[in-house]
Design an enzyme around this catalytic site. Structure first.
Site, mmCIF file in Angstrom:
data_model
loop_
_atom_site.group_PDB
_atom_site.id
_atom_site.type_symbol
_atom_site.label_atom_id
_atom_site.label_comp_id
_atom_site.label_asym_id
_atom_site.label_seq_id
_atom_site.Cartn_x
_atom_site.Cartn_y
_atom_site.Cartn_z
ATOM 1 N N GLY A 112 -0.496 -18.287 -0.763
ATOM 2 C CA GLY A 112 -0.383 -19.706 -0.406
ATOM 3 C C GLY A 112 -1.158 -20.653 -1.290
ATOM 4 O O GLY A 112 -1.479 -21.767 -0.861
ATOM 5 N N LYS A 113 -1.439 -20.275 -2.528
ATOM 6 C CA LYS A 113 -2.208 -21.150 -3.418
ATOM 7 C C LYS A 113 -1.442 -22.442 -3.733
ATOM 8 O O LYS A 113 -2.011 -23.531 -3.725
ATOM 9 C CB LYS A 113 -2.567 -20.397 -4.697
ATOM 10 N N GLU A 335 7.195 15.061 7.679
ATOM 11 C CA GLU A 335 6.785 13.814 8.332
ATOM 12 C C GLU A 335 6.166 14.078 9.702
ATOM 13 O O GLU A 335 5.255 13.352 10.120
ATOM 14 C CB GLU A 335 7.982 12.869 8.463
#
Length: 493
Positions: A112-113, A335
């Site tokens: 968000g700069k 998994e």
């Protein structure tokens, strides 16, 4: 365009006719080449003269405010403090405070700069001009410096045109423009452009008719020239980090406020599942969830859409790849081993177990955590190694052999073991990474992994019934949620 084609075609025809008549056309071609080169160079300088950053009126119409940016409370507070010299210029002048000329925003991509820079312009009622560092890089000497001057001049002109007293100049990816001088690959044009930026920033003052603030953003602050970072230029460095759980929840609320959510949607659960996500990732999650709901013909976004969106953002789209029965069984065993050991070492850590192929993964276990963790103890790191080794150990226990599917798991386990050594948590104590002999490092890492492997083998052997049950369900339905996995383990226990 058509006129240019006619002129070029006519010229080629005339040259061909002259050549056919026996005239020597080489001098003509030479002159035409010089004219073309001069035209090209002049055009490049014209580009420099006509350089324009984003129009402030368009930026102001979007009305980006600090309230519209989630997960960056610390960065917003620090930036607002730096903006006070523009908002309260008279009071600052009375106090004899030197105004801040530049604010450097640093942090990972997607945090968000750029939004913070736009909000700064809105907060101070300033004009806003944006440019990228790459727009100032040219091979022609003087063009980049000319564009810097044009940017600052246009910032003031735009503020006057909009009857504003201040301007915010935003330069994204400033490391392209402001990289360290004297490094390999840098040239005179780069240095001249950077020098012009330094000169323009030195010339900023509260006494100016239009007060200017330069806000720059970069992912690599270590690459910047020290002359940019000294006091009087970029006085403040604001770290824009990845959001924590509270910030992620705020961002999700912002990005779903215009989307129809089902009543059962729990955004707090999604916020917990997305540790390490940036604001851009979270916006993508909300958007992908809406796309999945539309694809399903659902009128509202449900939790299954959000969970699938998180997995899609992390791992990519599902593939049509259909493994043979033996391979699917091996993937399910692998998994299931990861998931079982993860739950045994850290209860409640599994979000999803899936054996449907995504991107380069034939299957995966997605983990979550109740709160964000930034520091790890030795036991926590050893548990991470155990989870990484569990897939291959489960294959060996149930199928009698391992497969190449564990290669990435072993790399992860080795990296964590090295982290234990270099953090001073191993039997070697505090060590220097540069001075530690490679053979000793290898032996220590191998010992850590071997001990973790023995623990994994004991856990799997003691819970073989649960392992077989998980494998069977995965083969039938491809995926198991974390809640289903825990309920299954409780029944077997």
């Amino acid at each position: 365009m058509h006129r240019m084609e006619i002129i070029v075609g006519t010229g080629v025809g005339i040259l061909a006719y002259l050549q056919w008549k026996g005239f020597n056309i080489l001098p003509v071609l030479f002159l035409l080449g010089i004219v073309a080169a001069l035209f090209y160079v002049g055009n490049q300088h014209a580009v420099g003269r006509s350089f324009a950053a984003m129009d402030s009126r368009k930026a102001r119409q979007s009305l980006i405010r600090f309230e519209d940016i989630g997960g960056q409370d610390v960065a917003k507070n620090e930036l607002c403090e730096a903006l006070e010299f523009i908002k309260n210029a008279a009071q600052v002048r009375e106090m004899g405070i030197r105004p801040l000329k530049g604010v450097l925003l640093t942090g990972p991509p997607g945090t968000g700069k750029t939004l913070l820079a736009k909000a700064a312009a809105q907060f101070t009622n300033s004009s806003f001009l944006a440019a990228s560092g790459s727009e100032f890089v040219e091979m022609y000497v003087g063009v980049g410096a000319q564009r810097i001057r044009k940017l600052f001049s246009q910032a003031r002109d735009t503020a006057r045109r909009n009857k504003l007293k201040s301007a915010v100049i935003f330069i994204d990816e400033i490391d392209v423009l402001g990289g360290k001088r004297g490094q390999s690959g840098n040239n005179q044009e780069h240095d001249q452009t950077l020098n012009e930026l330094l000169v323009q920033m030195d010339g900023l003052s509260l006494e100016d008719e239009i007060c200017c603030l330069v806000i720059a953003a970069t992912n690599r602050p270590e690459a910047l020239d020290q002359a940019l970072l000294r006091p009087g230029r970029f006085d403040r460095q604001v770290r824009v980090d990845l959001p924590d759980k509270k910030g992620r929840l705020h961002i999700l609320h912002l990005h779903t406020r215009n989307k129809p959510l089902a009543e059962a949607v729990d955004l707090e659960e999604i916020a917990a599942d997305t540790f390490g996500f940036s604001g851009a990732h979270l916006e993508n999650v909300a958007n992908e969830a809406a796309i999945l709901a539309l694809r399903d013909g659902a009128g509202q976004i449900e939790m299954r859409h959000l969970r699938s969106a998180v997995e899609k953002v992390i791992l990519g789209e599902k593939l049509d790849r259909t493994p043979v029965a033996e391979e699917k069984q091996r993937v399910a065993v692998h998994e299931a081993g990861h998931a079982l050991v993860s739950e045994l070492t850290r209860p409640g850590s599994v979000a999803t177990v899936n054996v449907a192929a995504r991107n380069n993964a034939l299957g995966y276990v997605r983990q979550t955590q109740e709160s964000d963790i930034y520091l790890y103890t030795k036991d926590q790191l050893l548990d991470r190694i155990a989870v990484a080794l569990a897939g291959a150990a489960a294959e060996e226990l149930m199928l009698g052999s391992r497969s190449t599917g564990a290669a990435n798991d072993f790399k992860q386990a080795t990296d964590v073991a090295r982290q234990i050594v270099f953090a001073g948590l191993s039997e070697l104590g505090v060590v220097s990474a540069d001075d530690l002999p490679r053979d000793l490092l290898h032996q220590t890492v191998r010992s850590i992994i071997q001990n973790a492997g023995d623990k994994v083998n004991a856990l799997l052997a003691g819970n073989s019934d649960a392992l077989q049950r998980i494998v069977g369900v995965l083969q039938e339905q491809d995926s198991i949620s974390g809640a289903e996995l825990r309920a299954m383990m409780q029944k077997i226990a």
